[in-house]
Scaffold this motif. Structure first.
Motif, PDB file in Angstrom:
ATOM      1  N   VAL A  22      28.434  76.231   6.677  1.00 40.39           N
ATOM      2  CA  VAL A  22      29.570  76.932   6.802  1.00 40.39           C
ATOM      3  C   VAL A  22      31.108  76.290   7.364  1.00 40.39           C
ATOM      4  CG1 VAL A  22      30.685  79.134   8.000  1.00 40.39           C
ATOM      5  CG2 VAL A  22      28.471  79.299   7.103  1.00 40.39           C
ATOM      6  N   SER A  23      30.677  75.351   8.355  1.00 38.17           N
ATOM      7  CA  SER A  23      31.613  74.536   9.082  1.00 38.17           C
ATOM      8  C   SER A  23      32.151  73.520   8.079  1.00 38.17           C
ATOM      9  CB  SER A  23      31.136  73.925  10.214  1.00 38.17           C
ATOM     10  OG  SER A  23      32.052  72.967  10.733  1.00 38.17           O
ATOM     11  N   GLN A  24      31.127  72.859   7.251  1.00 31.22           N
ATOM     12  CA  GLN A  24      31.386  72.016   6.282  1.00 31.22           C
ATOM     13  C   GLN A  24      32.359  72.636   5.323  1.00 31.22           C
ATOM     14  OE1 GLN A  24      27.493  70.270   5.307  1.00 31.22           O
ATOM     15  NE2 GLN A  24      27.695  68.418   6.961  1.00 31.22           N
ATOM     16  N   ARG A  25      32.086  73.730   4.667  1.00 26.53           N
ATOM     17  CA  ARG A  25      32.494  74.471   3.724  1.00 26.53           C
ATOM     18  C   ARG A  25      34.024  74.549   4.222  1.00 26.53           C
ATOM     19  NH1 ARG A  25      33.497  74.945  -1.545  1.00 26.53           N
ATOM     20  NH2 ARG A  25      34.055  77.209  -2.167  1.00 26.53           N
ATOM     21  N   ILE A  26      34.256  75.051   5.381  1.00 29.35           N
ATOM     22  CA  ILE A  26      35.454  75.451   5.861  1.00 29.35           C
ATOM     23  C   ILE A  26      36.448  74.156   5.667  1.00 29.35           C
ATOM     24  CG2 ILE A  26      36.729  76.157   7.683  1.00 29.35           C
ATOM     25  CD1 ILE A  26      34.723  78.340   8.250  1.00 29.35           C
ATOM     26  N   GLY A  27      35.679  72.995   6.412  1.00 27.06           N
ATOM     27  CA  GLY A  27      36.381  71.959   6.443  1.00 27.06           C
ATOM     28  C   GLY A  27      36.886  71.348   4.911  1.00 27.06           C
ATOM     29  N   TRP A  28      36.196  71.604   3.911  1.00 27.73           N
ATOM     30  CA  TRP A  28      36.262  71.074   2.609  1.00 27.73           C
ATOM     31  C   TRP A  28      37.332  71.971   2.047  1.00 27.73           C
ATOM     32  CZ3 TRP A  28      36.520  73.144  -2.116  1.00 27.73           C
ATOM     33  CH2 TRP A  28      36.710  72.065  -3.066  1.00 27.73           C
ATOM     34  N   LEU A  29      37.388  73.122   2.249  1.00 25.97           N
ATOM     35  CA  LEU A  29      38.326  74.226   1.954  1.00 25.97           C
ATOM     36  C   LEU A  29      39.908  73.915   2.381  1.00 25.97           C
ATOM     37  CD1 LEU A  29      36.329  77.668   1.682  1.00 25.97           C
ATOM     38  CD2 LEU A  29      37.324  76.391  -0.179  1.00 25.97           C
ATOM     39  N   ASN A  30      39.956  73.760   3.683  1.00 23.19           N
ATOM     40  CA  ASN A  30      41.069  73.233   4.448  1.00 23.19           C
ATOM     41  C   ASN A  30      41.713  72.130   3.765  1.00 23.19           C
ATOM     42  OD1 ASN A  30      41.215  75.492   6.190  1.00 23.19           O
ATOM     43  ND2 ASN A  30      40.131  74.237   7.910  1.00 23.19           N
ATOM     44  N   LYS A  31      40.921  71.223   3.334  1.00 23.84           N
ATOM     45  CA  LYS A  31      41.306  69.938   2.704  1.00 23.84           C
ATOM     46  C   LYS A  31      41.807  69.971   1.279  1.00 23.84           C
ATOM     47  CE  LYS A  31      39.073  66.756   6.053  1.00 23.84           C
ATOM     48  NZ  LYS A  31      38.065  65.922   6.276  1.00 23.84           N
ATOM     49  N   ASN A  32      41.094  70.824   0.692  1.00 21.30           N
ATOM     50  CA  ASN A  32      41.272  70.811  -0.767  1.00 21.30           C
ATOM     51  C   ASN A  32      41.672  72.028  -1.442  1.00 21.30           C
ATOM     52  OD1 ASN A  32      39.973  68.189  -1.366  1.00 21.30           O
ATOM     53  ND2 ASN A  32      38.263  69.150  -0.166  1.00 21.30           N
ATOM     54  N   ALA A  33      41.567  73.302  -0.856  1.00 20.68           N
ATOM     55  CA  ALA A  33      42.010  74.483  -1.596  1.00 20.68           C
ATOM     56  C   ALA A  33      43.380  74.635  -1.709  1.00 20.68           C
ATOM     57  CB  ALA A  33      41.281  75.558  -0.929  1.00 20.68           C
ATOM     58  N   GLY A  34      44.131  74.034  -0.889  1.00 21.67           N
ATOM     59  CA  GLY A  34      45.756  74.346  -1.230  1.00 21.67           C
ATOM     60  C   GLY A  34      46.072  75.630  -0.205  1.00 21.67           C
ATOM     61  N   PHE A  35      45.546  75.823   0.762  1.00 24.05           N
ATOM     62  CA  PHE A  35      45.864  77.057   1.334  1.00 24.05           C
ATOM     63  C   PHE A  35      47.385  76.930   2.300  1.00 24.05           C
ATOM     64  CE2 PHE A  35      41.099  77.570   2.642  1.00 24.05           C
ATOM     65  CZ  PHE A  35      41.064  78.435   1.555  1.00 24.05           C
ATOM     66  N   ALA A  36      48.029  77.944   2.405  1.00 26.72           N
ATOM     67  CA  ALA A  36      49.291  78.022   2.957  1.00 26.72           C
ATOM     68  C   ALA A  36      49.035  77.777   4.376  1.00 26.72           C
ATOM     69  CB  ALA A  36      49.926  79.217   2.947  1.00 26.72           C
ATOM     70  N   ALA A  37      47.912  78.068   5.122  1.00 25.88           N
ATOM     71  CA  ALA A  37      47.806  77.608   6.444  1.00 25.88           C
ATOM     72  C   ALA A  37      45.889  77.305   6.377  1.00 25.88           C
ATOM     73  CB  ALA A  37      47.965  78.529   7.465  1.00 25.88           C
ATOM     74  N   GLU A  38      45.523  76.614   7.442  1.00 30.56           N
ATOM     75  CA  GLU A  38      44.396  76.266   7.673  1.00 30.56           C
ATOM     76  C   GLU A  38      43.518  77.564   8.031  1.00 30.56           C
ATOM     77  OE1 GLU A  38      43.456  73.056  10.232  1.00 30.56           O
ATOM     78  OE2 GLU A  38      44.015  71.670   8.869  1.00 30.56           O
ATOM     79  N   GLY A  52      25.655  86.620   8.319  1.00 31.00           N
ATOM     80  CA  GLY A  52      24.596  85.970   7.544  1.00 31.00           C
ATOM     81  C   GLY A  52      25.230  84.798   6.532  1.00 31.00           C
ATOM     82  N   ASP A  53      24.035  84.068   6.185  1.00 35.37           N
ATOM     83  CA  ASP A  53      24.668  82.700   5.405  1.00 35.37           C
ATOM     84  C   ASP A  53      25.223  82.923   4.132  1.00 35.37           C
ATOM     85  OD1 ASP A  53      23.461  81.679   7.664  1.00 35.37           O
ATOM     86  OD2 ASP A  53      21.540  81.021   6.683  1.00 35.37           O
ATOM     87  N   ALA A  54      24.258  83.886   3.513  1.00 36.16           N
ATOM     88  CA  ALA A  54      24.888  84.246   2.011  1.00 36.16           C
ATOM     89  C   ALA A  54      26.329  85.064   1.930  1.00 36.16           C
ATOM     90  CB  ALA A  54      23.827  85.151   1.326  1.00 36.16           C
ATOM     91  N   ALA A  55      26.102  85.981   2.850  1.00 35.55           N
ATOM     92  CA  ALA A  55      27.680  86.906   2.957  1.00 35.55           C
ATOM     93  C   ALA A  55      28.752  85.755   3.410  1.00 35.55           C
ATOM     94  CB  ALA A  55      27.439  87.814   3.751  1.00 35.55           C
ATOM     95  N   ALA A  56      28.426  85.025   4.383  1.00 31.83           N
ATOM     96  CA  ALA A  56      29.421  84.151   4.689  1.00 31.83           C
ATOM     97  C   ALA A  56      29.962  83.303   3.602  1.00 31.83           C
ATOM     98  CB  ALA A  56      29.079  83.171   6.088  1.00 31.83           C
ATOM     99  N   MET A  57      29.129  82.359   2.943  1.00 29.58           N
ATOM    100  CA  MET A  57      29.288  81.642   1.855  1.00 29.58           C
ATOM    101  C   MET A  57      30.030  82.405   0.527  1.00 29.58           C
ATOM    102  SD  MET A  57      28.692  78.973   2.908  1.00 29.58           S
ATOM    103  CE  MET A  57      28.349  77.538   1.730  1.00 29.58           C
ATOM    104  N   ARG A  58      29.749  83.689   0.531  1.00 28.41           N
ATOM    105  CA  ARG A  58      30.268  84.739  -0.500  1.00 28.41           C
ATOM    106  C   ARG A  58      32.034  84.745  -0.066  1.00 28.41           C
ATOM    107  NH1 ARG A  58      25.610  87.506  -0.966  1.00 28.41           N
ATOM    108  NH2 ARG A  58      26.460  88.941   0.548  1.00 28.41           N
TER     109      ARG A  58
END
Length: 136
Positions: A22-38, A52-58
């Protein structure tokens, strides 16, 4: 006498592995998703571990899919995770059917017992629990 070696705590290892994912996914999103804020991991990690893992990733996939619409991705993740927790704690309807329709109809819960996203969002918007962090 040789010192007794402790067995690794596998439950901790599994949880730690999921938290890392989950931490890695958030890091990747912060760098690549183009959010207005992190997305602030420190603010969302506890509730994401509760859902839970599945719901968090959803939830993270949803925030990625709607990145251009969301002004506060941290708040969005918090709100969606809270909705997922509410959905999980709610008892299933008779026969597992969420919408009262025929089994197998569009409104049925998925294998995890979660109602479809559209129902969760509709319920949140109509009960004053809509997500104000989405730009309209």
């Amino acid at each position: 006498m040789a010192p007794r070696l402790r067995q690794p705590n596998l439950r901790f290892a599994r949880k730690n592995g999921a938290a890392t994912k989950v931490s890695q996914r958030i890091g990747w999103l912060n760098k690549n998703a183009g959010f207005a804020a992190e997305i602030h991991y420190s603010k969302v990690k506890d509730i994401l571990s509760q859902v839970g893992d599945a719901a968090a990733m959803r939830v993270l996939q949803e925030v990625a899919d709607r990145a251009s619409e969301i002004q506060d991705p941290t708040g969005f993740v918090l709100t969606e995770a809270e909705l997922a927790l509410q959905d999980r704690s709610r008892p299933p309807a008779e026969g597992g059917d969420v919408d009262g329709g025929e089994p197998g109809s569009e409104g049925d819960a998925n294998a995890a017992g979660d109602p479809p996203k559209a129902q969760r969002r509709h319920r949140a918007e109509n009960t004053g629990g809509g997500n104000p962090r989405i730009a309209t």
